[in-house]
Design a protein around this motif. Structure first.
Motif, PDB file in Angstrom:
ATOM      1  N   UNK A 168       0.352   9.538  10.143  1.00  0.00           N
ATOM      2  CA  UNK A 168       1.233  10.333  10.600  1.00  0.00           C
ATOM      3  C   UNK A 168       2.691   9.884  10.561  1.00  0.00           C
ATOM      4  N   UNK A 169       3.671  10.918  10.001  1.00  0.00           N
ATOM      5  CA  UNK A 169       5.136  10.737   9.766  1.00  0.00           C
ATOM      6  C   UNK A 169       6.331  10.197  10.836  1.00  0.00           C
ATOM      7  N   UNK A 170       6.822   8.828  10.181  1.00  0.00           N
ATOM      8  CA  UNK A 170       7.507   8.176  11.458  1.00  0.00           C
ATOM      9  C   UNK A 170       8.496   7.826  11.190  1.00  0.00           C
TER      10      UNK A 170
ATOM     11  N   UNK B 132       2.542 -14.270   2.104  1.00  0.00           N
ATOM     12  CA  UNK B 132       3.071 -13.463   3.144  1.00  0.00           C
ATOM     13  C   UNK B 132       3.138 -12.059   2.586  1.00  0.00           C
ATOM     14  N   UNK B 133       2.143 -11.712   3.822  1.00  0.00           N
ATOM     15  CA  UNK B 133       2.167  -9.979   3.528  1.00  0.00           C
ATOM     16  C   UNK B 133       3.807  -9.756   3.992  1.00  0.00           C
ATOM     17  N   UNK B 134       4.019  -8.549   3.361  1.00  0.00           N
ATOM     18  CA  UNK B 134       5.311  -7.975   4.784  1.00  0.00           C
ATOM     19  C   UNK B 134       5.551  -8.214   6.157  1.00  0.00           C
ATOM     20  N   UNK B 135       3.929  -7.206   6.545  1.00  0.00           N
ATOM     21  CA  UNK B 135       3.367  -7.241   7.836  1.00  0.00           C
ATOM     22  C   UNK B 135       2.370  -6.962   7.970  1.00  0.00           C
ATOM     23  N   UNK B 136       2.069  -7.083   9.489  1.00  0.00           N
ATOM     24  CA  UNK B 136       0.902  -6.506  10.021  1.00  0.00           C
ATOM     25  C   UNK B 136       0.612  -4.873   9.944  1.00  0.00           C
TER      26      UNK B 136
ATOM     27  N   UNK C 248       0.837  -1.108   0.070  1.00  0.00           N
ATOM     28  CA  UNK C 248       0.577  -0.206  -0.258  1.00  0.00           C
ATOM     29  C   UNK C 248       1.163   1.277  -0.434  1.00  0.00           C
ATOM     30  N   UNK C 249       0.830   2.177  -1.013  1.00  0.00           N
ATOM     31  CA  UNK C 249       1.747   3.133  -1.134  1.00  0.00           C
ATOM     32  C   UNK C 249       0.887   4.029  -0.263  1.00  0.00           C
ATOM     33  N   UNK C 250       2.007   5.590   0.225  1.00  0.00           N
ATOM     34  CA  UNK C 250       1.035   6.361   1.486  1.00  0.00           C
ATOM     35  C   UNK C 250       0.078   7.302   0.403  1.00  0.00           C
ATOM     36  N   UNK C 251      -1.193   7.649   1.257  1.00  0.00           N
ATOM     37  CA  UNK C 251      -1.437   8.503   0.885  1.00  0.00           C
ATOM     38  C   UNK C 251      -1.829  10.154   0.513  1.00  0.00           C
TER      39      UNK C 251
ATOM     40  N   UNK D  89       3.765   2.641   4.023  1.00  0.00           N
ATOM     41  CA  UNK D  89       2.646   3.265   4.356  1.00  0.00           C
ATOM     42  C   UNK D  89       1.965   1.953   5.077  1.00  0.00           C
ATOM     43  N   UNK D  90       1.387   2.429   6.361  1.00  0.00           N
ATOM     44  CA  UNK D  90       0.506   1.748   7.179  1.00  0.00           C
ATOM     45  C   UNK D  90      -0.986   1.773   7.412  1.00  0.00           C
ATOM     46  N   UNK D  91      -1.406   0.904   6.211  1.00  0.00           N
ATOM     47  CA  UNK D  91      -2.963   1.635   6.328  1.00  0.00           C
ATOM     48  C   UNK D  91      -3.814   1.223   8.474  1.00  0.00           C
ATOM     49  N   UNK D  92      -3.511   0.324   8.454  1.00  0.00           N
ATOM     50  CA  UNK D  92      -4.363   0.269   9.949  1.00  0.00           C
ATOM     51  C   UNK D  92      -4.587   1.108  10.915  1.00  0.00           C
ATOM     52  N   UNK D  93      -2.689   1.490  10.561  1.00  0.00           N
ATOM     53  CA  UNK D  93      -2.158   2.486  11.914  1.00  0.00           C
ATOM     54  C   UNK D  93      -2.552   4.140  11.199  1.00  0.00           C
TER      55      UNK D  93
END
Length: 293
Positions: A56-58, A285-289, A48-51, A132-136
């Motif tokens: 929130x940048x981290x 294998x999704x890349x991560x949760x 998923x690409x950043x919107x 980008x981590x969509x859920x968070x």
């Protein structure tokens, strides 16, 4: 198991790195990592690409050094009392504050606060694409650095960090320490058993792709799937969530499900999906949760 630069062929999969000039001062084994910052894009690591203008940048710090057992990487274990992703092994790092000049400053500041690192001995040589981590809703920039003058590291604040580890790359690359982990939600993803920890989620996903893209990866048994221990499942839930880990994890997995097709294409491009199992979403294998590392 030694992994000193020049002693092990897996750190030189194609002989000398193609990186020249700018990275010549880095150890030869580290140059393939430095090269990644020049040639990879978000699709090489994320589904998923950043919107535009969102998230929130981290930043997190991938700090490579040389310890008694050869090349290593700094990892922390998050405190077991945190509100989310408690007890998870992770790269040091966190949200970018208003006072930070950018991802590099944030990654170094957070690492100092979490481990007592002396930043004067650290040389940043690049970044990976923002992930980008969509859920968070976090947009995480991995900052890559060479620990040219190692300093002592430790737990600075036990409310944030449970333990600090310099994990040998040889241990992370050893096929016997690699497997896939299954969460009760149905999530299945890459994992590493090192330093008495199970490294999974975001951190394991980044390492999995990093090792594949540098050519360091050694063949390992992808059919070896183990259930995430109950104690880690319990820690994985937000403290404020009375429904427990299953409900929270299910919500995160729903966000990942929309990206399975993209991940499948990426896996095939790197030649890491085989046979009919590649077509089964539960076996990919999704890349991560989702969530902060």
């Amino acid at each position: 198991m030694s992994a000193r630069p020049g002693d092990d062929a897996r750190f030189h999969p194609e002989g000398e790195s193609s990186v020249a000039g700018e990275f010549d001062h880095l150890p030869a084994w580290l140059r393939p990592v430095a090269e990644l910052g020049r040639r990879v894009g978000p699709a090489d690591f994320a589904t998923a690409l950043p919107p535009d203008g969102g998230g929130r940048p981290s930043a997190v710090l991938l700090l490579f050094g040389e310890g008694p057992e050869g090349p290593d990487l700094l990892l922390i274990e998050r405190a077991h009392t945190l509100r989310s992703h408690a007890g998870q092994p992770a790269f040091p790092g966190g949200a970018i504050d208003a006072d930070d000049s950018g991802p590099v400053a944030a990654a170094l500041r957070e690492t100092v606060e979490e481990t007592g690192l002396d930043p004067s001995g650290v040389e940043v040589f690049g970044t990976l694409p923002a992930l980008y981590l969509p859920p968070s809703g976090y947009v995480v920039t991995p900052v890559m650095a060479w620990w040219r003058s190692p300093s002592p590291v430790r737990v600075v604040d036990p409310r944030e960090v449970a333990s600090v580890h310099r994990v040998p790359l040889a241990a992370l690359l050893d096929p016997k320490n690699r497997f896939r982990v299954r969460h009760p939600s149905g999530f299945v993803g890459p994992a590493f058993g090192v330093a008495g920890l199970i490294v999974w989620g975001f951190t394991a996903g980044v390492l999995d792709r990093l090792f594949a893209l540098t050519g360091w990866e050694r063949p390992w048994d992808r059919t070896r799937v183990v259930d995430l221990p109950a104690r880690l499942v319990h820690l994985d839930r937000p403290v404020s969530d009375p429904a427990g880990p299953a409900a929270d994890a299910a919500e995160r997995v729903r966000g990942e499900a929309t990206s399975e097709d993209t991940r499948g294409r990426d896996e095939r491009r790197h030649g890491r999906m085989e046979g009919d199992d590649a077509a089964k979403p539960a076996d990919q294998d999704p890349p991560w949760r989702g969530g902060m590392p």
